[in-house]
Design an enzyme around this catalytic site. Structure first.
Site, PDB file in Angstrom:
ATOM      1  N   GLY A  50       1.065  -0.868  -0.041  1.00 40.48           N
ATOM      2  CA  GLY A  50      -0.143  -0.378  -0.426  1.00 40.48           C
ATOM      3  C   GLY A  50       0.820   1.157  -0.116  1.00 40.48           C
ATOM      4  O   GLY A  50       2.216   1.251   0.169  1.00 40.48           O
ATOM      5  N   LYS A  51      -0.441   2.277  -0.516  1.00 37.32           N
ATOM      6  CA  LYS A  51       1.262   3.731  -0.451  1.00 37.32           C
ATOM      7  C   LYS A  51       1.696   3.612   1.227  1.00 37.32           C
ATOM      8  O   LYS A  51       3.144   4.286   0.798  1.00 37.32           O
ATOM      9  CB  LYS A  51      -0.249   4.236  -0.534  1.00 37.32           C
ATOM     10  CG  LYS A  51       1.006   6.421  -0.724  1.00 37.32           C
ATOM     11  CD  LYS A  51       0.012   7.174  -0.913  1.00 37.32           C
ATOM     12  CE  LYS A  51       0.165   8.540  -1.505  1.00 37.32           C
ATOM     13  NZ  LYS A  51      -0.572   9.713  -1.940  1.00 37.32           N
ATOM     14  N   ILE A 128       0.855   0.947  13.582  1.00 40.26           N
ATOM     15  CA  ILE A 128       0.307   2.691  13.249  1.00 40.26           C
ATOM     16  C   ILE A 128      -1.188   3.070  13.272  1.00 40.26           C
ATOM     17  O   ILE A 128      -1.189   4.157  13.594  1.00 40.26           O
ATOM     18  CB  ILE A 128       1.131   2.763  11.779  1.00 40.26           C
ATOM     19  CG1 ILE A 128       2.790   2.386  12.308  1.00 40.26           C
ATOM     20  CG2 ILE A 128       1.195   4.373  11.645  1.00 40.26           C
ATOM     21  CD1 ILE A 128       3.499   2.471  13.711  1.00 40.26           C
ATOM     22  N   HIS A 285      -7.103  12.061  20.456  1.00 41.61           N
ATOM     23  CA  HIS A 285      -7.036  10.564  20.636  1.00 41.61           C
ATOM     24  C   HIS A 285      -8.161  10.453  21.122  1.00 41.61           C
ATOM     25  O   HIS A 285      -8.966  11.024  21.951  1.00 41.61           O
ATOM     26  CB  HIS A 285      -5.910  10.038  21.689  1.00 41.61           C
ATOM     27  CG  HIS A 285      -4.697  10.468  20.633  1.00 41.61           C
ATOM     28  ND1 HIS A 285      -3.100  10.837  21.390  1.00 41.61           N
ATOM     29  CD2 HIS A 285      -3.524  10.343  19.125  1.00 41.61           C
ATOM     30  CE1 HIS A 285      -2.468  10.813  20.325  1.00 41.61           C
ATOM     31  NE2 HIS A 285      -2.663  10.880  19.805  1.00 41.61           N
TER      32      HIS A 285
END
Length: 331
Positions: A50-51, A128, A285
């Site tokens: 993926g990118k 991530i 968050h």
């Protein structure tokens, strides 16, 4: 609507805490040493082609990290960035004997990718991805506590780096410098601020762990503190927290007990983000929310200060304060 979400989040936290008590904590604690990555750590990227996976895998390789391949079920058997692509993390582990995986998988599928890595007994899993549903992470959290092979960092985090040796994540590598300060943080950008300051003061970093800002992190402050306190290369610690939850208060209690048993306590400097946040409003968050009068910056500052932690009222003074604390040990 918002009140309902806040109540749900609080309930999930309580459920997770009670569930963890029922499971064997000692099992998962055995995986804390897996955080100590080095120049020999072999890394697999989940979501390799993926990118984002491509971009950060290339940067990791440029930094010197031993990226040994990645996964993409649709491109199994091909190569990407000169490395093999596997259909599953299980196949990747059999072929490469990887020590860690970096999860760059979209939110709806990320928890499944983490679970697959746990099943494949990947020693260190660095997630991530931001925006993983909290119900999914609650399930992952319970799975983690029942095993002693895999350690999770994240999700929703910048990752982990041992300067000059291994980088698994999205952090800007050029600001890091090998050194003696262990940094653990719920905030990504404030992590970089602490890193830059300790680099500028020539202290450098022994290990930097971004634990992420979600309510159910795979690695918490206490896990990182245990590692830093036992690490002879770590002379001082910077802890960056946020409003919401009780992770910082728990860390304060651990620091108080740990330093009481040491002949020479390791200095800890801490900053808490979100001091001006209004009650009941999420700040950045998913875990950064003050609810029911708990989780305020003031309460966290008070707990940490009582434990002997040096409080930084501004992120701009983290570097200078840890220098001061280390200098005190010389006199």
């Amino acid at each position: 609507m918002f009140k309902t979400q806040t109540t749900l989040l609080t309930s999930l936290r309580r459920f997770s805490s009670s569930s963890q008590l029922k499971n064997s904590k000692s099992l998962y604690e055995q995986t804390i040493p897996n955080l100590m990555i080095n120049s020999d750590t072999k890394v697999i990227f989940q979501g390799f082609t993926g990118k984002q996976g491509t971009f950060h895998a290339q940067h990791a390789m440029d930094y010197g990290t031993k990226v040994v391949g990645g996964t993409n079920p649709k491109k199994a058997g091909t190569t990407h960035l000169g490395k093999p692509v596997f259909g599953t993390i299980e196949e990747a582990m059999k072929e490469t004997k990887a020590d860690a995986s970096a999860v760059f998988v979209p939110p709806p599928l990320a928890a499944g990718a983490i679970e697959e890595a746990i099943a494949a007994e990947v020693p260190l899993i660095v997630a991530i991805t931001e925006g993983i549903p909290q119900h999914d992470m609650l399930r992952v959290s319970d799975i983690l506590k029942t095993q002693s092979k895999s350690r999770l960092v994240g999700p929703n985090c910048p990752g982990i780096i041992r300067p000059g040796q291994c980088k698994i994540g999205i952090m800007p590598s050029h600001i890091h410098k090998p050194g003696c300060i262990g940094i653990v943080s719920r905030s990504g950008t404030l992590t970089y601020e602490a890193v830059n300051q300790t680099t500028q003061t020539d202290l450098g970093q022994s290990l930097v762990i971004g634990i992420g800002g979600d309510p159910f992190p795979g690695t918490n402050f206490i896990d990182a503190l245990k590692l830093f306190l036992d690490d002879p290369n770590t002379q001082g610690i910077i802890l960056i927290g946020e409003i919401g939850g009780s992770a910082e208060e728990d860390a304060a209690e651990f620091i108080r007990a740990a330093n009481a048993s040491r002949s020479t306590p390791k200095p800890v400097v801490s900053f808490i983000a979100g001091a001006t946040a209004p009650k009941g409003r999420r700040m950045g968050h998913a875990g950064a929310i003050v609810a029911g009068g708990k989780g305020t910056a003031a309460a966290k500052f008070e707990a940490l200060e009582a434990a002997g932690v040096r409080i930084s009222r501004s992120p701009a003074t983290l570097g200078s304060l840890i220098v001061e604390e280390l200098n005190k040990l010389k006199h």
